[in-house]
Design a protein around this motif. Structure first.
Motif, mmCIF file in Angstrom:
data_model
loop_
_atom_site.group_PDB
_atom_site.id
_atom_site.type_symbol
_atom_site.label_atom_id
_atom_site.label_comp_id
_atom_site.label_asym_id
_atom_site.label_seq_id
_atom_site.Cartn_x
_atom_site.Cartn_y
_atom_site.Cartn_z
ATOM 1 N N TYR A 3 -2.079 8.143 0.898
ATOM 2 C CA TYR A 3 -3.081 7.694 -0.075
ATOM 3 C C TYR A 3 -2.390 7.431 -1.409
ATOM 4 C CZ TYR A 3 -6.661 9.732 3.003
ATOM 5 O OH TYR A 3 -7.483 10.033 4.068
ATOM 6 N N ASP A 71 3.717 2.103 -0.234
ATOM 7 C CA ASP A 71 2.921 1.285 0.696
ATOM 8 C C ASP A 71 1.915 2.209 1.399
ATOM 9 O OD1 ASP A 71 1.905 -0.434 2.575
ATOM 10 O OD2 ASP A 71 3.780 -0.646 3.706
ATOM 11 N N PRO A 72 0.824 2.583 0.708
ATOM 12 C CA PRO A 72 -0.118 3.542 1.299
ATOM 13 C C PRO A 72 -0.984 2.903 2.383
ATOM 14 C CG PRO A 72 -0.980 2.717 -0.767
ATOM 15 C CD PRO A 72 0.386 2.114 -0.616
ATOM 16 N N ASP A 73 -1.599 3.756 3.193
ATOM 17 C CA ASP A 73 -2.607 3.262 4.145
ATOM 18 C C ASP A 73 -3.913 2.989 3.407
ATOM 19 O OD1 ASP A 73 -0.969 3.832 6.537
ATOM 20 O OD2 ASP A 73 -1.201 5.905 5.839
ATOM 21 N N VAL A 74 -4.198 3.856 2.431
ATOM 22 C CA VAL A 74 -5.495 3.785 1.732
ATOM 23 C C VAL A 74 -5.274 3.844 0.221
ATOM 24 C CG1 VAL A 74 -7.762 4.891 1.454
ATOM 25 C CG2 VAL A 74 -6.543 5.093 3.639
ATOM 26 N N TRP A 75 -5.882 2.900 -0.470
ATOM 27 C CA TRP A 75 -5.941 2.970 -1.932
ATOM 28 C C TRP A 75 -7.256 3.643 -2.297
ATOM 29 C CZ3 TRP A 75 -1.785 1.472 -4.702
ATOM 30 C CH2 TRP A 75 -0.884 0.603 -4.096
ATOM 31 N N PHE A 95 -0.469 -4.811 -2.994
ATOM 32 C CA PHE A 95 -1.511 -4.863 -1.959
ATOM 33 C C PHE A 95 -1.027 -5.636 -0.731
ATOM 34 C CE2 PHE A 95 -4.544 -4.647 -5.812
ATOM 35 C CZ PHE A 95 -4.460 -3.265 -5.830
ATOM 36 N N LYS A 96 -1.272 -5.009 0.455
ATOM 37 C CA LYS A 96 -0.820 -5.625 1.709
ATOM 38 C C LYS A 96 -1.972 -5.673 2.711
ATOM 39 C CE LYS A 96 3.986 -4.389 1.105
ATOM 40 N NZ LYS A 96 3.953 -3.451 -0.024
ATOM 41 N N HIS A 98 -2.429 -4.697 5.750
ATOM 42 C CA HIS A 98 -2.769 -3.573 6.643
ATOM 43 C C HIS A 98 -3.469 -2.440 5.893
ATOM 44 C CE1 HIS A 98 0.256 -0.689 5.189
ATOM 45 N NE2 HIS A 98 0.948 -1.776 4.917
ATOM 46 N N GLN A 99 -3.549 -2.539 4.575
ATOM 47 C CA GLN A 99 -4.103 -1.435 3.783
ATOM 48 C C GLN A 99 -5.619 -1.591 3.594
ATOM 49 O OE1 GLN A 99 -1.923 -2.403 0.265
ATOM 50 N NE2 GLN A 99 -0.124 -1.209 0.849
ATOM 51 N N ARG A 122 -11.996 -4.476 4.955
ATOM 52 C CA ARG A 122 -11.027 -3.437 4.566
ATOM 53 C C ARG A 122 -11.461 -2.706 3.296
ATOM 54 N NH1 ARG A 122 -6.030 -5.303 3.225
ATOM 55 N NH2 ARG A 122 -6.784 -7.384 2.844
#
Ligand code: NAD
Length: 316
Positions: A3, A71-75, A95-96, A98-99, A122
């Protein structure tokens, strides 16, 4: 899970630090308020009190948007509405596809801005019924005993996904007491109406939530605002997750029993010379009315009332 919290203010710190303490998650923070960042670096962390007690220094990973390359999974996004556009612009390079983004900010306006960087499937929204105070740079108070407060969360598409279930499990472990809702707009509006009563009236009159609800006319005032907001929402085809009566009881319960000693965050902003989020709360309800041939007279008036209170505060 990884996160990264955008906005290490009162709520960003509460969510991020509870996740860091109670789950296996890796948590980073991004902030842009220089005195806060400098203080946290100088003292080696954030001073955290729990319901005004046990003040402890908690180390955190803190970066400016320009320094960060994670490079988090969740912002997790917790800015004030007025700051968000600028902050998202500064974080855009991070921002990417997959997030996902989660935000439980108050008011309405943030999701449109977040949607400029994340597709609708997303984006996850939340509403947090919990009180947290940033006493000053590097110093935060998580009001309420451990596990205080509740929250709702919902996907913008209203569909429960695997990542939402994983976030839910982490939030649960972190004592945030989450509940998954299946109605994004109805969930958000219920909190906006709550805030349009409690935050706004406490701010204008510079009183705590307990002082507000102890006034014998408080429930009548609340009901007038609730009715007007629900009338506007009905015309706009928005069904809230609470009935009018439930909304009134929520105002009463949270003010009287939940956080009677708390000054809502809108008051905290005004008292520190910052702009409040009223345009995104009462102002947003009034806008829904205007767009559907209905004048929310009291919400229109109170939007001005809070701006006038912001001005009046400068004279004291
Ligand atoms: P906050 O003001 O504590 O922090 C938001 C951002 O503002 C952070 O980046 C912080 O560093 C920065 N900031 C703080 N003081 C500043 C100052 N004086 N000058 C410049 N920047 C400053 O905001 P918050 O209370 O965490 O609220 C975030 C969102 O969550 C808002 O939409 C709010 O309405 C909502 N919310 C707050 C609470 C609460 O109890 N605080 C509860 C539920 C929802």
């Amino acid at each position: 899970m990884r996160y990264t919290v955008i906005g290490a203010g009162a709520m960003g710190l509460r969510y991020g630090i509870l996740l860091q303490e109670h789950t296996d998650a890796h948590v980073d923070f991004i902030d842009a308020w220089a005195p806060h960042i400098d203080k946290i670096r100088e003292q080696g962390g954030v001073y955290v009190s729990r319901d005004h007690e046990n003040r402890q220094l908690i180390p955190i990973n803190l970066y400016t948007p320009e320094e960060y390359d994670g490079d988090p999974d969740v912002w997790i996004i917790f800015m004030k509405q007025m700051q968000l556009e600028d902050m998202l612009g500064r974080c855009a390079h991070l921002f990417k596809d997959h997030q996902v983004a989660f935000s439980a900010m108050n008011g309405w306006g943030h999701f449109e801005k977040i949607a400029q960087y994340f597709s609708e499937d997303r984006i996850y929204g939340g509403t947090a019924l919990v009180a947290t105070v940033l006493n000053g740079p590097g110093d935060v108070d998580f009001i309420g005993k451990s596990g205080a407060g509740t929250m709702h969360m919902c996907a913008m598409t209203n569909k429960v996904t695997d990542i939402e279930k994983a976030i839910f499990e982490d939030f649960k472990q972190a004592n945030l007491n989450p509940e998954i809702s299946d109605d994004f707009k109805g969930m958000c509006m219920a909190k906006i109406v709550f805030n349009s009563v409690v935050n706004t009236l406490c701010t204008m009159y510079q009183i705590t939530m307990g002082q507000f609800i102890s006034y014998p006319g408080a429930r009548d005032m609340a009901m007038q605002l609730i009715n007007e907001a629900y009338d506007a929402c009905e015309r706009a085809g928005i069904k809230l997750i609470n009935t009018r009566a439930e909304e009134l009881e929520s105002v009463d319960y949270v003010s009287r029993t939940g956080n009677p000693l708390h000054y809502p965050s809108m008051y905290q902003d005004m008292s520190r010379g910052r702009k409040t989020e009223v345009d995104y709360i009462n102002g947003y309800i009034a806008k829904i009315g205007r767009e559907h041939d209905y004048v929310c007279r009291t919400h229109e008036f109170l939007t001005h009332g809070v701006h006038l209170a912001e001005l009046a505060f400068q004279y004291h």
